[in-house]
Structures are given as C-alpha cells and as structure tokens.
Motif scaffolding. Structure first.
Motif, mmCIF file in Angstrom:
data_model
loop_
_atom_site.group_PDB
_atom_site.id
_atom_site.type_symbol
_atom_site.label_atom_id
_atom_site.label_comp_id
_atom_site.label_asym_id
_atom_site.label_seq_id
_atom_site.Cartn_x
_atom_site.Cartn_y
_atom_site.Cartn_z
ATOM 1 N N GLU B 3 58.462 9.046 -30.241
ATOM 2 C CA GLU B 3 58.249 9.243 -31.681
ATOM 3 C C GLU B 3 57.568 8.034 -32.318
ATOM 4 O O GLU B 3 56.661 8.178 -33.125
ATOM 5 C CB GLU B 3 59.595 9.502 -32.369
ATOM 6 C CG GLU B 3 59.966 10.975 -32.326
ATOM 7 C CD GLU B 3 61.352 11.215 -32.853
ATOM 8 O OE1 GLU B 3 61.876 10.348 -33.575
ATOM 9 O OE2 GLU B 3 61.923 12.274 -32.531
ATOM 10 N N ILE B 6 53.891 7.965 -31.641
ATOM 11 C CA ILE B 6 53.108 8.866 -32.490
ATOM 12 C C ILE B 6 52.907 8.240 -33.865
ATOM 13 O O ILE B 6 51.822 8.249 -34.411
ATOM 14 C CB ILE B 6 53.826 10.237 -32.610
ATOM 15 C CG1 ILE B 6 53.730 10.968 -31.272
ATOM 16 C CG2 ILE B 6 53.189 11.074 -33.710
ATOM 17 C CD1 ILE B 6 54.567 12.217 -31.185
ATOM 18 N N GLU B 7 53.978 7.625 -34.365
ATOM 19 C CA GLU B 7 53.866 7.020 -35.690
ATOM 20 C C GLU B 7 52.783 5.949 -35.723
ATOM 21 O O GLU B 7 51.983 5.887 -36.645
ATOM 22 C CB GLU B 7 55.204 6.405 -36.101
ATOM 23 C CG GLU B 7 56.057 7.372 -36.900
ATOM 24 C CD GLU B 7 57.453 6.853 -37.106
ATOM 25 O OE1 GLU B 7 57.594 5.629 -37.236
ATOM 26 O OE2 GLU B 7 58.396 7.666 -37.094
ATOM 27 N N GLU B 9 50.218 5.725 -33.862
ATOM 28 C CA GLU B 9 48.911 6.363 -33.716
ATOM 29 C C GLU B 9 48.441 6.935 -35.054
ATOM 30 O O GLU B 9 47.270 6.859 -35.395
ATOM 31 C CB GLU B 9 49.029 7.484 -32.692
ATOM 32 C CG GLU B 9 47.724 7.857 -32.033
ATOM 33 C CD GLU B 9 47.999 8.925 -31.003
ATOM 34 O OE1 GLU B 9 47.439 10.013 -31.170
ATOM 35 O OE2 GLU B 9 48.798 8.683 -30.075
ATOM 36 N N TYR B 10 49.390 7.484 -35.813
ATOM 37 C CA TYR B 10 49.013 8.120 -37.073
ATOM 38 C C TYR B 10 48.851 7.136 -38.221
ATOM 39 O O TYR B 10 48.248 7.447 -39.226
ATOM 40 C CB TYR B 10 50.059 9.186 -37.459
ATOM 41 C CG TYR B 10 49.776 10.522 -36.831
ATOM 42 C CD1 TYR B 10 48.813 11.364 -37.398
ATOM 43 C CD2 TYR B 10 50.434 10.938 -35.678
ATOM 44 C CE1 TYR B 10 48.534 12.584 -36.834
ATOM 45 C CE2 TYR B 10 50.148 12.164 -35.105
ATOM 46 C CZ TYR B 10 49.206 12.988 -35.688
ATOM 47 O OH TYR B 10 48.918 14.191 -35.123
ATOM 48 N N LEU B 11 49.424 5.933 -38.056
ATOM 49 C CA LEU B 11 49.449 4.992 -39.170
ATOM 50 C C LEU B 11 48.057 4.677 -39.738
ATOM 51 O O LEU B 11 47.859 4.772 -40.958
ATOM 52 C CB LEU B 11 50.191 3.718 -38.760
ATOM 53 C CG LEU B 11 50.615 2.837 -39.933
ATOM 54 C CD1 LEU B 11 51.526 3.584 -40.895
ATOM 55 C CD2 LEU B 11 51.294 1.556 -39.444
ATOM 56 N N TYR B 13 45.472 6.452 -39.746
ATOM 57 C CA TYR B 13 44.986 7.650 -40.425
ATOM 58 C C TYR B 13 45.635 7.789 -41.803
ATOM 59 O O TYR B 13 44.958 8.028 -42.798
ATOM 60 C CB TYR B 13 45.271 8.892 -39.567
ATOM 61 C CG TYR B 13 44.861 10.175 -40.239
ATOM 62 C CD1 TYR B 13 43.506 10.519 -40.333
ATOM 63 C CD2 TYR B 13 45.805 11.023 -40.796
ATOM 64 C CE1 TYR B 13 43.114 11.678 -40.977
ATOM 65 C CE2 TYR B 13 45.426 12.191 -41.438
ATOM 66 C CZ TYR B 13 44.092 12.512 -41.525
ATOM 67 O OH TYR B 13 43.708 13.661 -42.162
ATOM 68 N N ILE B 14 46.968 7.596 -41.832
ATOM 69 C CA ILE B 14 47.692 7.731 -43.103
ATOM 70 C C ILE B 14 47.213 6.678 -44.097
ATOM 71 O O ILE B 14 46.971 6.962 -45.272
ATOM 72 C CB ILE B 14 49.221 7.620 -42.863
ATOM 73 C CG1 ILE B 14 49.695 8.838 -42.060
ATOM 74 C CG2 ILE B 14 49.984 7.523 -44.183
ATOM 75 C CD1 ILE B 14 51.086 8.716 -41.510
ATOM 76 N N THR B 16 44.309 5.287 -44.170
ATOM 77 C CA THR B 16 42.968 5.658 -44.625
ATOM 78 C C THR B 16 43.044 6.711 -45.728
ATOM 79 O O THR B 16 42.358 6.600 -46.748
ATOM 80 C CB THR B 16 42.136 6.193 -43.446
ATOM 81 O OG1 THR B 16 42.182 5.240 -42.400
ATOM 82 C CG2 THR B 16 40.692 6.421 -43.858
ATOM 83 N N SER B 256 43.632 16.497 -46.324
ATOM 84 C CA SER B 256 44.000 16.181 -44.946
ATOM 85 C C SER B 256 44.801 17.318 -44.343
ATOM 86 O O SER B 256 44.693 17.583 -43.143
ATOM 87 C CB SER B 256 44.732 14.841 -44.836
ATOM 88 O OG SER B 256 45.495 14.614 -45.971
ATOM 89 N N PHE B 260 43.902 19.619 -40.761
ATOM 90 C CA PHE B 260 44.760 19.989 -39.632
ATOM 91 C C PHE B 260 44.787 21.502 -39.449
ATOM 92 O O PHE B 260 44.855 22.002 -38.342
ATOM 93 C CB PHE B 260 46.181 19.467 -39.848
ATOM 94 C CG PHE B 260 46.310 18.006 -39.613
ATOM 95 C CD1 PHE B 260 46.052 17.487 -38.341
ATOM 96 C CD2 PHE B 260 46.652 17.138 -40.632
ATOM 97 C CE1 PHE B 260 46.151 16.122 -38.113
ATOM 98 C CE2 PHE B 260 46.754 15.778 -40.403
ATOM 99 C CZ PHE B 260 46.503 15.266 -39.146
#
Lengths: 255, 306
Positions: B3, B6-7, B9-11, B13-14, B16, B256, B260
């Motif tokens: 978990e 994943i966080e 990896e997404y950070l 993006y979030i 941005t 966003s 998805f």
C-alpha cells in the motif's frame, strides 16, 4: 429577449451538420436535406425555449444570467457535434460543377446559389416583419414588452416563433457557409464575433441594420486579406466593433 | 508495504493535480472579482492568463530578471483589461462579454502568427523558474507549496478588499448600479478597477502556469480555459472567494476522475474531451437555472436579476 445569444453560432453549425448527415450520410438530395435540417434546427430552438428560456422568463432572470446560460448551451452544442461527428472538416460531397466566367472572374454555381438564397431570405424577413401578424407582434414586443402584453399579444408564442425563425435563419447561414467553404465544429465559434460586430454596427434590434452590417463586415474581412494574413480576419471584425462602440454605439441604423 | 508503495507512486500525480488546481483557483479568483462581486461578464479571461505567461517567459528569455518579468506580465494583463473596459463598460452590459471573447481569440491568433516574437505554434521554453537551482529533486514539490502560498495570500487580500468600503461599492454595482451612482460613486471607474485587478490576478496565474508547464504554446490558451474559471466561480458560488477555490478543486478532481474513467468507457480520447466540455456546458446551464448561488453563495445576497 434582448440578450446576446452566444449559442447562435452553434445553431448555425448544427444546421450545417444536420444537412451533412442527411445529404452525405443518408443520401438525401441536398435541397430537401437542407430543408429538413432547417426544420430540425428550428424545432430544437423551440425545445430550448420550453426547457430553458421560458422558465427563465418566468423567474424574470436578468440578461447577464441569460448570457451565461447561452454560453453553456454553446459549449454543449459544439461538443455534442464533436462527440457525434468528430472534430475534422467535413464537406457535403456534392458533384463539382463548372464555374461561370465573367471576364477574369470565375463564379461557381454554388456561389450564385448562396447569393440568391441570401437575397431571398432578406426579402422573406422583410415580408415577415412588415406584413404578417406574427412579424408585427415581434416588432411590438421588441418596442415595449409590457404594452404588447397589455394589448393581448401572447408573448410566449411570439418568442417561440422568434427563436424558431432566428435559428432557422442561422441554420440557413451555416448550410450556405458550408457550401462555399467547408463545415467544422468551430465554424459557429469563428463566425460569432463577425456576427455580433455586424449586429452592433447595424444597430441592435434593427434587421435592416444587421443586413447592412453583415455585408460591411464580410466585405471588410475579405478585403483585409489583401494586406493582412487571413488569420487576422477576426481582428478586422473586432477592430470595426471597437470603433463603432467608440463613435456610434447605437449603430448605423439604431434608434 | 504494498500500500505504501502505491501511495509513493501516486504522490507526484496528486501533487501535480493539486498544483494545477491551485493555479486555476488563483485564475478563477480574478474572474470572481469581476463577475462574482461586480457583475462584469468577461468571456475572455484566458487572454490575461496568456499575456501573463508569455510576457514573463519572453522577457526573462531576453535577459530581464525573473521577478521583473513577472511584474511586467501582471502589469500588461491589467493594462489590457483596462483598455477593453473603456469602450464597453459605459454601454450595454453584454458588450464586455462580446469584446473580451473576441480579444481572447485575437491574442491567440497573435501568439500563433507572430513567430518573430512568440515562435508561433512551436511555443517557447521557460528559461528559469523561481529558486530552481536551489531545489533538489522534483521541482513540483517546491512549486505546489509556493503556489498554495500565493493562493492563500490572494485569498486573504481579496477578502480584505471585498469587505472594505471599496468592495461594498462593487457589490452594490452588481445588484443595481443606479444605487451607487445616485450616491455619487463613479460606477465606471469602479468597474474598470475591478476589471484591471481581475486581469492582473489572471496574469499572475499565467506566470505560475508557465513555471509549472516549463514550455508554453498557444494551445495552452484555448477559449475553453476561460470557462474552466467560469464553472469554478459559478459552481462554488458567485461572489464567494472560498467557493471559487472549492469550485476549482472540484473541477480538477473531476478532470482527473474522468481520466481514470477513460479506460472503462468505449469512447476515443477526442470524444472523452468533447464529453467533458459538453458536461461543463450543461452544468453551467443547470447551475444558472436552478442554483445560481452555487455551493457556498448566499441566496439572499445574490439576486442577479438585473
């Protein structure tokens, strides 16, 4: 209604696309296809009146609210066109006919047809406003809405007719424009500024002013291409608009 | 452990998305001052974003210090706003809408065609960004708090302004301009001031947008950008600065989200783009018809029936 309808250009594009659908895709002859498209566009305009403009009239919404709704409608219609038929340029797929030579100038049959239809439309508008009951009611309404109501004119009915006729004319304009160039989803958007410039130059509320204004803006835009890049056609309309606003904001024939 | 992976990896993006939303929130605050508080319909707000961005980048490229380039961009945006107000604001209220929508298109054509200045469709690269040499790693991790700080400062200043006597005059102009006029206020001058200030804010948002994008071209300044600001203002609540910021964040969350959703819908990217704007148009109609005060606006304060 007395507000700047920013969706006008997109009804124009809608008329052109409906003609494209009936003639190029469904194979109907161009003239009946155009007629069907004009009727459908007018029908959609009347539906919009029932769904949007009539409730807003009853709330006595201000013109600013109506302007914003009209730009929402413009975005909706334009992107509906893109969604359904794609963003690319389309043509009606008509057989190419030989042009007619007048000295050194070649005029295509399409261009002659466009000029003829435009002149006929102008006469029809003139006849409608001066001779028919509904036309007289429209003029009465634009003069003084309360007085028109008091004298027993069904305001809602007259406004519905106004939408139907106005948007039918927009559709005719779009169809003709598509005939001499091409059709694309942004055609209405690019004609919006010249249209507003024409109406304001002629004088808001004056149909004859709009005709004169339209010819003046159109000529100025085309003649400007001799000295300016064609991309600046919009800027020419904009420049004329600003000058009119400074010198004579009522327009040439405005009261 | 998975978990957390994943966080991380997404950070970026979030961050941005939040960064872009903050830039658009600043941009929309400018429009809120014009439409929400003063009742001016500006359909060419994107022009001032473009002027701010291009002026900053082009001046900085030619050797002007970055801070001066930003100030010049803001000033030029304000000047253009004022110039557009002069022929229109004394006339019918829809003239400003027509003139600004035309102006925004002409600015875009200018950026596209005057290649000697703007490199046309090729666009220009941003030569330097604030404190760039001091920031290790992902620059956006610095830029986001920076932009967020600017947003907070803008918000606080605007709140102070609209609660001042000056702001109260603006609101009275929105509701019925004959009232402040009868009290001896120069309505035209107040409208011009609101338009200039709103355009300056948009110009500043343009500089920030350039810092984020690093490379700007005329396609960044399409007419639809103006209506992103409109939906943020109208959705959040016209005349409510907090609502505008909320509206901007909802809008970018929606964007966003639809990105998805694209994988699950049978539409091409072009169709998805069209659907997105179609939805924005529909939302604009529905809010103006059924909830003109938006999410946070006060119904009793905002009549908008003139």
């Amino acid at each position: 209604m007395n507000f700047a309808n920013f969706a006008h250009g997109d009804f124009l594009a809608l008329g052109a696309y409906l003609t494209f659908v009936f003639s190029a895709i469904l194979g109907v002859h161009f003239i009946p296809a155009s007629a069907i498209a004009v009727v459908i566009t007018a029908f959609i305009a009347v539906c919009c009146d029932y769904a949007i403009w009539k409730p807003m009239r009853e709330k006595s919404a201000g013109s600013l609210t109506l302007i914003i709704i009209s730009i929402g409608l413009a975005l909706f219609l334009r992107n509906l066109i893109i969604f359904l038929w794609g963003p690319d340029i389309k043509r009606y797929d008509l057989p190419v006919k030989r042009g007619i030579e007048l000295g050194s100038v070649v005029i295509t049959q399409n261009q002659i047809f466009v000029i003829m239809v435009a002149v006929i439309c102008m006469f029809l508008v003139h006849y409608l406003l001066k001779r028919t009951t509904i036309g007289k009611a429209m003029r009465a309404l634009s003069d003084n809405i309360d007085l028109a109501k008091a004298s027993g004119i069904d305001v809602d009915r007259v406004i519905r007719y106004t939408w139907a006729i106005g948007m039918a004319l927009a559709a005719v304009g779009g169809i003709l424009y598509g005939l001499i160039t091409n059709i694309n989803p942004n055609m209405g958007w690019f004609m919006l500024l010249p249209m507003f410039a024409a109406v304001i130059l002629g004088g808001i509320g004056s149909p004859y002013g709009a005709m004169v204004g339209g010819v003046v803006i159109g000529l100025a835009q085309e003649l400007s291409t001799a000295i300016l890049p064609t991309e600046y056609k919009q800027a020419v309309a904009f420049f004329i608009l600003i000058v009119v606003l400074f010198i004579r904001p009522r327009g040439i024939l405005g009261s | 452990m998975i978990e957390i992976g994943i966080e991380i990896e997404y950070l970026p993006y979030i961050i941005t998305v939040l960064l872009i939303a903050s830039i658009y929130a600043i941009f929309s605050l400018g429009l809120n001052l014009e439409w929400g508080f003063t009742g001016l319909v500006n359909f060419g707000h994107v022009a001032f974003l473009a002027i701010g961005a291009y002026t900053t980048v082009l001046l900085n490229l030619s050797g002007v210090p970055l801070i001066l380039s930003v100030i010049a961009g803001v000033a030029l945006a304000g000047l253009c706003g004022g110039l557009l107000g002069i022929p229109t604001l004394k006339l019918r209220e829809d003239y400003l809408a027509i003139v600004t929508i035309g102006f925004a298109e002409i600015i875009r054509f200018f950026l596209l065609n005057e290649e000697w200045l703007t490199r046309g469709p090729m666009g220009v690269h941003v030569s330097s960004r604030p404190f760039e040499e001091l920031i290790p790693g992902d620059y956006n991790f610095f830029l986001f708090p920076f932009v967020l700080g600017v947003l907070v400062i803008c918000y606080l200043l605007l709140e102070k302004l609209v609660k001042s006597p000056w702001g109260r005059v603006l609101k009275s102009i929105r509701e019925d301009e004959d009232v402040p006029a009868s009290l001896g206020k120069n309505v035209f001058s107040y409208k011009i001031q609101a338009l200039v200030l709103g355009s300056m804010i948009a110009g500043f948002a343009g500089s920030l947008l350039a810092f984020y994008l690093q490379y700007i071209n005329p396609r960044n300044f399409m007419p639809i950008e103006t209506f992103y600001a409109w939906i943020a203002v109208v959705l959040g609540g016209s005349g409510n600065n907090r609502g505008t910021i909320l509206g901007a964040f909802i809008l970018w969350a929606f964007f966003s989200g639809t990105r998805f959703a694209q994988g699950y819908l049978p539409f091409s990217p072009t169709q998805m783009g069209a659907l997105r704007i179609l939805f924005i148009g529909l939302l604009l109609i529905l809010i103006m018809m059924f909830k003109p005060e938006g999410l946070l606006g006060k119904k009793e304060e905002l009549t908008l029936t003139k």
